[in-house]
Design a protein around this motif. Sequence first.
Motif, PDB file in Angstrom:
ATOM      1  N   GLU A 108      19.416  -4.779  -1.161  1.00  0.00           N
ATOM      2  CA  GLU A 108      19.156  -4.350   0.212  1.00  0.00           C
ATOM      3  C   GLU A 108      18.071  -3.278   0.216  1.00  0.00           C
ATOM      4  OE1 GLU A 108      20.302  -4.923   3.333  1.00  0.00           O
ATOM      5  OE2 GLU A 108      21.624  -6.594   2.814  1.00  0.00           O
ATOM      6  N   PRO A 109      17.165  -3.311   1.178  1.00  0.00           N
ATOM      7  CA  PRO A 109      16.167  -2.240   1.270  1.00  0.00           C
ATOM      8  C   PRO A 109      16.834  -0.936   1.683  1.00  0.00           C
ATOM      9  CG  PRO A 109      16.035  -3.682   3.178  1.00  0.00           C
ATOM     10  CD  PRO A 109      16.987  -4.333   2.224  1.00  0.00           C
ATOM     11  N   PRO A 110      16.209   0.198   1.371  1.00  0.00           N
ATOM     12  CA  PRO A 110      16.815   1.481   1.743  1.00  0.00           C
ATOM     13  C   PRO A 110      16.873   1.644   3.260  1.00  0.00           C
ATOM     14  CG  PRO A 110      14.566   1.791   0.977  1.00  0.00           C
ATOM     15  CD  PRO A 110      14.924   0.368   0.684  1.00  0.00           C
ATOM     16  N   PRO A 111      17.908   2.299   3.764  1.00  0.00           N
ATOM     17  CA  PRO A 111      17.975   2.542   5.213  1.00  0.00           C
ATOM     18  C   PRO A 111      16.847   3.465   5.648  1.00  0.00           C
ATOM     19  CG  PRO A 111      19.689   3.763   4.077  1.00  0.00           C
ATOM     20  CD  PRO A 111      19.060   2.874   3.060  1.00  0.00           C
ATOM     21  N   ARG A 112      16.287   3.196   6.816  1.00  0.00           N
ATOM     22  CA  ARG A 112      15.185   3.996   7.351  1.00  0.00           C
ATOM     23  C   ARG A 112      15.687   4.712   8.610  1.00  0.00           C
ATOM     24  NH1 ARG A 112      13.183  -0.955   5.870  1.00  0.00           N
ATOM     25  NH2 ARG A 112      13.182  -1.695   8.036  1.00  0.00           N
ATOM     26  N   VAL A 113      15.826   6.021   8.482  1.00  0.00           N
ATOM     27  CA  VAL A 113      16.511   6.828   9.494  1.00  0.00           C
ATOM     28  C   VAL A 113      15.560   7.874  10.058  1.00  0.00           C
ATOM     29  CG1 VAL A 113      18.473   8.378   9.922  1.00  0.00           C
ATOM     30  CG2 VAL A 113      18.677   6.498   8.248  1.00  0.00           C
ATOM     31  N   VAL A 114      15.551   8.002  11.376  1.00  0.00           N
ATOM     32  CA  VAL A 114      14.797   9.069  12.033  1.00  0.00           C
ATOM     33  C   VAL A 114      15.792  10.050  12.645  1.00  0.00           C
ATOM     34  CG1 VAL A 114      13.300   9.647  13.978  1.00  0.00           C
ATOM     35  CG2 VAL A 114      12.698   7.758  12.462  1.00  0.00           C
ATOM     36  N   VAL A 115      15.605  11.320  12.322  1.00  0.00           N
ATOM     37  CA  VAL A 115      16.488  12.380  12.794  1.00  0.00           C
ATOM     38  C   VAL A 115      15.768  13.190  13.855  1.00  0.00           C
ATOM     39  CG1 VAL A 115      17.802  14.425  12.132  1.00  0.00           C
ATOM     40  CG2 VAL A 115      17.621  12.495  10.548  1.00  0.00           C
ATOM     41  N   ALA A 116      16.401  13.357  15.007  1.00  0.00           N
ATOM     42  CA  ALA A 116      15.808  14.122  16.113  1.00  0.00           C
ATOM     43  C   ALA A 116      16.716  15.283  16.448  1.00  0.00           C
ATOM     44  CB  ALA A 116      15.604  13.227  17.339  1.00  0.00           C
ATOM     45  N   GLY A 117      16.344  16.462  15.995  1.00  0.00           N
ATOM     46  CA  GLY A 117      17.156  17.635  16.269  1.00  0.00           C
ATOM     47  C   GLY A 117      16.344  18.892  16.084  1.00  0.00           C
ATOM     48  N   GLY A 118      15.326  19.076  16.881  1.00  0.00           N
ATOM     49  CA  GLY A 118      14.400  20.174  16.646  1.00  0.00           C
ATOM     50  C   GLY A 118      14.541  21.350  17.585  1.00  0.00           C
ATOM     51  N   HIS A 119      13.601  22.276  17.448  1.00  0.00           N
ATOM     52  CA  HIS A 119      13.397  23.467  18.254  1.00  0.00           C
ATOM     53  C   HIS A 119      14.194  24.664  17.736  1.00  0.00           C
ATOM     54  CE1 HIS A 119      12.276  26.086  21.469  1.00  0.00           C
ATOM     55  NE2 HIS A 119      13.524  26.238  21.841  1.00  0.00           N
ATOM     56  N   SER A 120      15.512  24.650  17.870  1.00  0.00           N
ATOM     57  CA  SER A 120      16.312  25.822  17.499  1.00  0.00           C
ATOM     58  C   SER A 120      17.076  25.561  16.210  1.00  0.00           C
ATOM     59  CB  SER A 120      17.308  26.163  18.616  1.00  0.00           C
ATOM     60  OG  SER A 120      18.332  25.187  18.672  1.00  0.00           O
ATOM     61  N   ALA A 121      17.474  26.648  15.548  1.00  0.00           N
ATOM     62  CA  ALA A 121      18.256  26.507  14.321  1.00  0.00           C
ATOM     63  C   ALA A 121      19.582  25.804  14.596  1.00  0.00           C
ATOM     64  CB  ALA A 121      18.510  27.879  13.700  1.00  0.00           C
ATOM     65  N   GLY A 122      20.121  25.992  15.798  1.00  0.00           N
ATOM     66  CA  GLY A 122      21.377  25.349  16.151  1.00  0.00           C
ATOM     67  C   GLY A 122      21.280  23.840  16.215  1.00  0.00           C
ATOM     68  N   HIS A 123      20.075  23.305  16.447  1.00  0.00           N
ATOM     69  CA  HIS A 123      19.861  21.863  16.405  1.00  0.00           C
ATOM     70  C   HIS A 123      19.386  21.414  15.020  1.00  0.00           C
ATOM     71  CE1 HIS A 123      19.248  22.427  20.901  1.00  0.00           C
ATOM     72  NE2 HIS A 123      20.239  21.561  20.816  1.00  0.00           N
TER      73      HIS A 123
END
Length: 376
Positions: A4-19
């Motif tokens: 299986e090819p590796p999973p391709r994941v996009v993470v969206a959690g920017g701006h503050s340290a809490g995100h």
Amino acid sequence: MPGEPPPRVVVAGGHSAGHIEPAMNFADALRRLEPTAEITALGTVRGLDTTLIPARGYPLELIPPVPLSRRLSSDLLQTPTRLRDSVRVAGAVLDRVRAEVVVGFGGYVAMPAYLAARRRGLPIVVHEANARPGVANRVAARMTRHVFAAAPGVRLAHATAIGIPLRPAIAGLDRAALRDAARQRFGLRRDGPVVLVTGGSQGAGAINTAVSGAAAALRAASVQVLHITGPRHTVDVPSGRPADPPYVAVPYVDEMQYAYAAADFVICRSGAMTCAELAAVGLPAAYVPLPLRGADQRLNAEPVVAAGGALLVDNADLNPTWIETTLIPVLTDPERIAKMSAHASAAGAPDADVILARHVLTAVAEQRSIDSRGLE
């Protein structure tokens, strides 16, 4: 599965340290479970994205920020145009990295990422760290069945409570085993109660003033203090006698596991990450919600307070007198501290990072199965 090819994941959690912090903790857990995973983070030039994300070793793609104002203003009227442009850029990133899933943690980058993913039919996974969800996650929760929250009381459509992804150094901390080394690290005595004081990464003037003002009373009660003032703050603590318990003030601590291991109790703000970390390591606390967002921070602390693992004090009520009359009797009662510690631990969720990572891998596998049936 093999081949299986590796999973391709996009993470969206920017701006503050809490995100950013829970997003990166999740990414680390995903990389541990699936070392070949291709993980890309979305961020903006506003906030801490360009500092914190590259430091964790993940490629960062920048998109235009889209703050979602809750008040009628000129900025709000310009939001549709800004959002359209940001969705276009986010979509280009998803196409370029051939994303298979978008995992969002709220913040400025989340809404464009969610909308771009939806247009492409990609699975969306939402995690909400705060007790009061933001606009982006409230909208996204209606787009997907993969919704997770820090606590059961979070009002988010069909959310499953799993806690907040934490660093392994925190989630797996054995405070008792590290206690002596941690106290030695900060110049504290091996025996006797230690209260850790912190106002978050920038410090908190009100907390600093109240605790330093009670220095004499704390010393008289044989309570040691480890006070993280914040890099822009100092505290005026009168010099004590050599026999007095130490009052150690430092501007910042990089590795908080040592501060947690040295402590028996904490006085702090009640941000979502702080509450999650202290519960995970079993540290009782006196939470002082930030006044400007007190309603939100109060909600973060309420579950562990209700469980008996913490106290809650308003910023306006925190002063040397409160520390002397209310807190010192707690700090000097080992039996009560032990009970509060146990209650705090019961409210903790140290494995949220792994739970979320496994679910994301499952979502990718399910989508691949659907796509393969469509090609038959």
